[in-house]
Write a protein that holds these residues in place. Sequence first.
Motif, PDB file in Angstrom:
ATOM      1  N   GLU A   1      15.779   4.146   1.557  1.00  0.00           N
ATOM      2  CA  GLU A   1      14.873   5.262   1.847  1.00  0.00           C
ATOM      3  C   GLU A   1      14.890   6.287   0.710  1.00  0.00           C
ATOM      4  O   GLU A   1      13.835   6.824   0.336  1.00  0.00           O
ATOM      5  CB  GLU A   1      15.285   5.924   3.162  1.00  0.00           C
TER       6      GLU A   1
ATOM      7  N   ALA B   1      12.949   4.870  -2.271  1.00  0.00           N
ATOM      8  CA  ALA B   1      11.507   4.920  -2.034  1.00  0.00           C
ATOM      9  C   ALA B   1      10.966   6.335  -2.226  1.00  0.00           C
ATOM     10  O   ALA B   1       9.874   6.527  -2.775  1.00  0.00           O
ATOM     11  CB  ALA B   1      11.198   4.410  -0.624  1.00  0.00           C
TER      12      ALA B   1
ATOM     13  N   ASP C   1       5.925   2.546  -1.835  1.00  0.00           N
ATOM     14  CA  ASP C   1       5.569   2.371  -0.430  1.00  0.00           C
ATOM     15  C   ASP C   1       6.746   1.841   0.369  1.00  0.00           C
ATOM     16  O   ASP C   1       7.004   2.285   1.488  1.00  0.00           O
ATOM     17  CB  ASP C   1       4.381   1.407  -0.301  1.00  0.00           C
ATOM     18  N   SER C   2       7.463   0.893  -0.191  1.00  0.00           N
ATOM     19  CA  SER C   2       8.625   0.323   0.486  1.00  0.00           C
ATOM     20  C   SER C   2       9.590  -0.224  -0.558  1.00  0.00           C
ATOM     21  O   SER C   2       9.190  -0.563  -1.679  1.00  0.00           O
ATOM     22  CB  SER C   2       8.212  -0.794   1.461  1.00  0.00           C
TER      23      SER C   2
ATOM     24  N   THR D   1      16.136  -2.220   4.134  1.00  0.00           N
ATOM     25  CA  THR D   1      14.736  -2.013   3.757  1.00  0.00           C
ATOM     26  C   THR D   1      14.299  -0.618   4.199  1.00  0.00           C
ATOM     27  O   THR D   1      14.884  -0.028   5.112  1.00  0.00           O
ATOM     28  CB  THR D   1      13.814  -3.061   4.414  1.00  0.00           C
TER      29      THR D   1
ATOM     30  N   GLY E   1      10.466   1.924   4.380  1.00  0.00           N
ATOM     31  CA  GLY E   1       9.030   1.986   4.194  1.00  0.00           C
ATOM     32  C   GLY E   1       8.297   0.999   5.082  1.00  0.00           C
ATOM     33  O   GLY E   1       8.848   0.442   6.037  1.00  0.00           O
ATOM     34  N   THR E   2       7.054   0.761   4.721  1.00  0.00           N
ATOM     35  CA  THR E   2       6.192  -0.113   5.524  1.00  0.00           C
ATOM     36  C   THR E   2       6.371  -1.561   5.095  1.00  0.00           C
ATOM     37  O   THR E   2       5.456  -2.213   4.598  1.00  0.00           O
ATOM     38  CB  THR E   2       4.724   0.310   5.352  1.00  0.00           C
ATOM     39  N   SER E   3       7.576  -2.075   5.260  1.00  0.00           N
ATOM     40  CA  SER E   3       7.859  -3.456   4.873  1.00  0.00           C
ATOM     41  C   SER E   3       7.460  -4.410   5.992  1.00  0.00           C
ATOM     42  O   SER E   3       7.503  -4.064   7.170  1.00  0.00           O
ATOM     43  CB  SER E   3       9.337  -3.632   4.547  1.00  0.00           C
TER      44      SER E   3
END
Length: 640
Positions: free
Chosen positions: A219, A222, A228-229, A247, A249-251
Motif C-alpha cells: 500500500e 502504491a 493503481d496496484s 497486494t 490497490g485494485t488488483s
Amino acid sequence: MLELSIRLLFAGFVFMLSAWLGAPDLGIAWKLSLFVGAYAGIGHLIETRKGRIKALSAGYAICDAATILFLGSGLHQTQGLALCAILPAIYANRAHRVSLWATLPAVAALTLMAGAVSTGGTPPLGIYFIALAMVGAAFLLKDNQSTHLQPQSNHIEIHMPKAAAEIDADAFLLLRENFRKMRERYVELEKASHKDHALAELFSCKIPSAANFHTKIAEKIATLCGADSVAIYTLSQFGNRMVVRGTAGTSQPAVEDSSYAVDLTQATRQITDKIELSARAMLADSDRSKVATVLLMQDSKVFGMLNIFHTEWNTLLEAKRLAEELAPSLSWIIHENHKKSTFDRRLHEMEILYETAAISTGSTNRHDLAERITRRLAGVVSADFVGTYLLEDGVPQLVSHCGVEVPCLDCMSFSTGGGFEGWLNAGAPEVAVFHPADDQRCETELLLRKRIGGFFIMPLQFEEKPFGFMVAASRASGTLEVGDLSALRAISCEFAQAVCRIELPNDVASGLVTPTAFQGLAGGTRPGCIIYFELLKQQQLKEVCEPQAVREGLRAFSLRLRGKLTAGGAATQKAGGDFMAFLPNTSSDFATSWANDVAATASMIGVATATGKKTIPLAFRARVAELTRQSNEVLHTSAA
C-alpha cells in the motif's frame, strides 16, 4: 576572428578584382589591400592581448569606411559607395556600443576627401550633401551607447549592468561554473529529500506489528509511486518461483494468487521481461501490457520483486523509476522482516508445543484439544486454511478450523484409490504438495478451479490406524515452505501424544528412556516390534562437522522420533548415535512403514559443517525385528 577573416577576404577580393578587370587601378588596389591587412592584423593583436575595447571598434569602423570610400574613388563611383561607408559605423554602434559621434564625423570628412581625390579638385555637390547627411544621422539615429529600462513607475529607474566585455573573463567563467555546481547540488538535494521521505514512510510499516506486513508495504509503495496496484513477491524456498506475499490497490484475483517460475541464471532483463509477459496474460484484455517489474536484491542476489500496475504508460514508467530508486532500501526492510518473522514463528512454535503438553491435562476429549491447538497453529503456519479433521465412524469431520475450508484430499488420487479412502488405504502417509503441477497425485485442473496452490496433510495417530488428520492449505503456489511443514509435523505429533494421554491414561507412551529402561520395556511380556535406526555417514560427520552440531542434529531427531511413537512405545539413543525404538502390539508391516517414514523425515534435519557454508542431512537405515512372546522371554532371560 570572424571580423579578421572577413577583412582579409575583402582585401584579397579587391586585389584579384584589380588584377583581372583592371579596375580599380592595380597601383591603388595593392595599397588598399595592404592597408586593410595591416589594420586588421594590428587590431587582432590588440584584441588578443587586451580584449575588445570601444576605441578599437571605432578605429575598425573608420578604417572600413575609408577603404570603401577610396575603393569607390578608384572605381569613379564615390557617390554610389558613399552611402555604404556609414554601415561600419552603425554596426560598431549596435554590436559594440560605439557612439555614432565618435565615427560619423570622421566618416563624413573621409567622404569629402575621397570625393576630392576622385575629381582631382573640388568635390561635387552630391558629396557635400552625403557628408551633411552623415553628420545629421548622428542626431537622428538612436545611440546605443547606454540603454535604460523605464518601468511603469516614474520614481524608479533600473540601469542595465555593464557590458559583458568589461567583466573579467576568468571571473565570469568561475561564476558560471559555481552556478552550475550549485544547481546540480540543488537537484541532488531535492532527489535525496524525496527519497528520504519515501524511506521514512516505508520504515513506518516496519515499526508497528501489522496483521500483514507485506500488504502494508504494498500500500505504501502504491501511494508513493502513484500506481493503481502493487504486488510484492519473494523467492520460494527452492529458489525457482516468485510467490506473492502481499497486494494493494485494485488488483485482480489472478494477481492475488499468482506465482511465477523464474530462472535466476538468466540476465535481469530476461527475468523481468518473462514475468511481465506472464502477468499481462493473466490480466483482463482492458489491462494488458500495463505492468512493470522491479527486482529486489540482497547481497547481490535476487530474492524478490515488485509488480506495478497502471492504466497509463507514462505514469507506469515514472512509478517504475521511483520504485527502482527505493528498491535497495525496500529489499533490506523486507529481508530484515523475513528474518524476524522466522524467529518469531519458531518461538511461537515452541510455545504451542509447550501449550500442547500443558493444556492436555485440562482437556477432557480430543475435540476440545483440537480447538485449542488449531487456533494457535494458524499463527505459526503461513496458510489460508488450517483445519483439524477427526474420524467419526470412519468419516472425517472438520471439528476446528481457521479460514475457508479447502477440500484437498478430494483432489488427489493414490495407487489404492482416490480421495480420503485412497489415502487411508495407502497407509495414511504425510502429504506435502508445494506446487500441484509437479505432483502426479494431484488433479491439476480441479485444484486450479478450487484455487488451491499448495497444502500439507499430517495424520494424527498413536496406533496403526489414524484417528484424524491436520490440513494446512494456501491459495498461492509456493507460499507454504519447509519450515511450515516442520512446524505442522511437530505439532501434529504432540497433538497425537496428548490425545493418547487423555484416552489411554494407563497405557501412556514411555517416550525417550535410558538404554536400561528400554531393555526392561522391550524385554517384557508385550509383543511388538523393535526398530533399529543406524546412523549413516558417521565418519563424514566427525570429520567435517563440529561435535556440538552433530549432537544438536541427533537431539532434533530424537524429538521427532518421540513424537511418532505409538501408545506405550519407547525409544533410546545408543552411544554411537544410533537409535532403537519399541512399538508394542504392532504388526511387522506397520512397523516397517513407520520406520521408513521416520527415517525419511530425518533427511530434513541438516548438520552444519565447521565452515558453516554447507549442511549435511542426517541419514538413517532402519531395520525391523518382530517380537513374539517367546522372543520376549528369551530377551528377558538374557537380560537377567
